[in-house]
Motif scaffolding. Structure first.
Motif, short mmCIF file in Angstrom:
data_model
loop_
_atom_site.label_atom_id
_atom_site.label_comp_id
_atom_site.label_asym_id
_atom_site.label_seq_id
_atom_site.Cartn_x
_atom_site.Cartn_y
_atom_site.Cartn_z
N VAL A 146 38.82 53.79 93.46
CA VAL A 146 39.65 52.60 93.23
C VAL A 146 40.90 52.97 92.44
O VAL A 146 42.01 52.53 92.76
CB VAL A 146 38.84 51.50 92.51
CG1 VAL A 146 39.73 50.37 92.03
CG2 VAL A 146 37.75 50.98 93.44
N GLU A 147 40.74 53.79 91.43
CA GLU A 147 41.90 54.19 90.62
C GLU A 147 42.89 55.03 91.43
O GLU A 147 44.10 54.91 91.25
CB GLU A 147 41.44 54.96 89.39
CG GLU A 147 40.68 54.12 88.39
CD GLU A 147 41.49 52.97 87.84
OE1 GLU A 147 42.70 53.15 87.59
OE2 GLU A 147 40.93 51.88 87.66
N SER A 148 42.40 55.87 92.31
CA SER A 148 43.31 56.67 93.12
C SER A 148 44.08 55.79 94.10
O SER A 148 45.25 56.06 94.40
CB SER A 148 42.56 57.76 93.88
OG SER A 148 41.70 57.20 94.86
N GLU A 149 43.46 54.73 94.60
CA GLU A 149 44.19 53.80 95.45
C GLU A 149 45.31 53.11 94.67
O GLU A 149 46.38 52.87 95.21
CB GLU A 149 43.24 52.75 96.03
CG GLU A 149 42.31 53.28 97.09
CD GLU A 149 41.35 52.23 97.59
OE1 GLU A 149 41.56 51.04 97.28
OE2 GLU A 149 40.40 52.61 98.29
N GLU A 150 45.06 52.80 93.41
CA GLU A 150 46.09 52.16 92.59
C GLU A 150 47.28 53.10 92.39
O GLU A 150 48.42 52.66 92.43
CB GLU A 150 45.52 51.76 91.24
CG GLU A 150 44.49 50.65 91.31
CD GLU A 150 45.10 49.34 91.77
OE1 GLU A 150 46.25 49.04 91.37
OE2 GLU A 150 44.43 48.63 92.52
N VAL A 151 47.01 54.38 92.21
CA VAL A 151 48.11 55.34 92.02
C VAL A 151 48.92 55.46 93.30
O VAL A 151 50.15 55.46 93.28
CB VAL A 151 47.55 56.71 91.58
CG1 VAL A 151 48.62 57.79 91.66
CG2 VAL A 151 46.99 56.63 90.18
N PHE A 152 48.24 55.56 94.44
CA PHE A 152 48.97 55.71 95.70
C PHE A 152 49.66 54.42 96.12
O PHE A 152 50.63 54.45 96.86
CB PHE A 152 48.03 56.18 96.81
CG PHE A 152 47.59 57.60 96.64
CD1 PHE A 152 48.52 58.63 96.53
CD2 PHE A 152 46.26 57.93 96.59
CE1 PHE A 152 48.13 59.94 96.37
CE2 PHE A 152 45.85 59.23 96.43
CZ PHE A 152 46.79 60.25 96.32
N ARG A 153 49.19 53.29 95.65
CA ARG A 153 49.84 52.02 95.97
C ARG A 153 51.16 51.90 95.21
O ARG A 153 52.10 51.26 95.65
CB ARG A 153 48.92 50.86 95.62
CG ARG A 153 49.47 49.53 96.08
CD ARG A 153 48.48 48.45 95.89
NE ARG A 153 48.18 48.31 94.47
CZ ARG A 153 47.65 47.25 93.93
NH1 ARG A 153 47.33 46.22 94.68
NH2 ARG A 153 47.41 47.19 92.64
N GLY A 154 51.24 52.51 94.06
CA GLY A 154 52.50 52.52 93.31
C GLY A 154 52.55 51.49 92.21
O GLY A 154 53.61 51.26 91.63
N SER A 155 51.46 50.86 91.89
CA SER A 155 51.52 49.82 90.85
C SER A 155 51.71 50.42 89.47
O SER A 155 52.15 49.73 88.57
CB SER A 155 50.24 48.97 90.88
OG SER A 155 49.13 49.79 90.54
N ARG A 156 51.41 51.68 89.30
CA ARG A 156 51.56 52.31 87.99
C ARG A 156 52.71 53.30 87.94
O ARG A 156 52.86 54.03 86.98
CB ARG A 156 50.26 53.01 87.61
CG ARG A 156 49.12 52.04 87.44
CD ARG A 156 47.93 52.68 86.90
NE ARG A 156 46.86 51.69 86.75
CZ ARG A 156 45.66 51.95 86.34
NH1 ARG A 156 45.33 53.18 86.03
NH2 ARG A 156 44.75 51.01 86.24
N LEU A 157 53.50 53.34 88.98
CA LEU A 157 54.65 54.24 89.00
C LEU A 157 55.85 53.54 88.35
O LEU A 157 55.96 52.31 88.38
CB LEU A 157 54.99 54.65 90.43
CG LEU A 157 53.92 55.48 91.14
CD1 LEU A 157 54.33 55.73 92.58
CD2 LEU A 157 53.68 56.79 90.42
#
Length: 79
Positions: free
Chosen positions: A58-69
């Protein structure tokens, strides 16, 4: 064919060929109780490991989605 061909024989020699069950020095219920706790512990650890791997997914999906960039501010082009 006669009925005797299908019925098991009462030959006492056949009973002698069966091997007796080995006698354990410790009763089987005690052995079972010693094995039960590690098995239950293994199931709990496996469940925790599965939940950990799922949370990493789940956390890797958040990184690839860009919400934390960080947000990149591009300059506006002058047309």
């Amino acid at each position: 064919m006669t009925q005797e061909e299908f019925m098991p024989s009462e030959n006492p020699d056949l009973l002698k060929t069966q091997t007796p069950s080995p006698k354990l020095p410790v009763p089987s219920d005690i052995l079972l109780s010693f094995v039960a706790l590690p098995m239950l512990g293994g199931l709990v650890v496996a469940k925790a490991a599965a939940e950990f791997v799922a949370s990493i997914g789940v956390e890797s999906e958040e990184v690839f989605r860009g919400s934390r960039l960080p947000v990149l501010n591009f300059p506006q082009s002058q047309d």
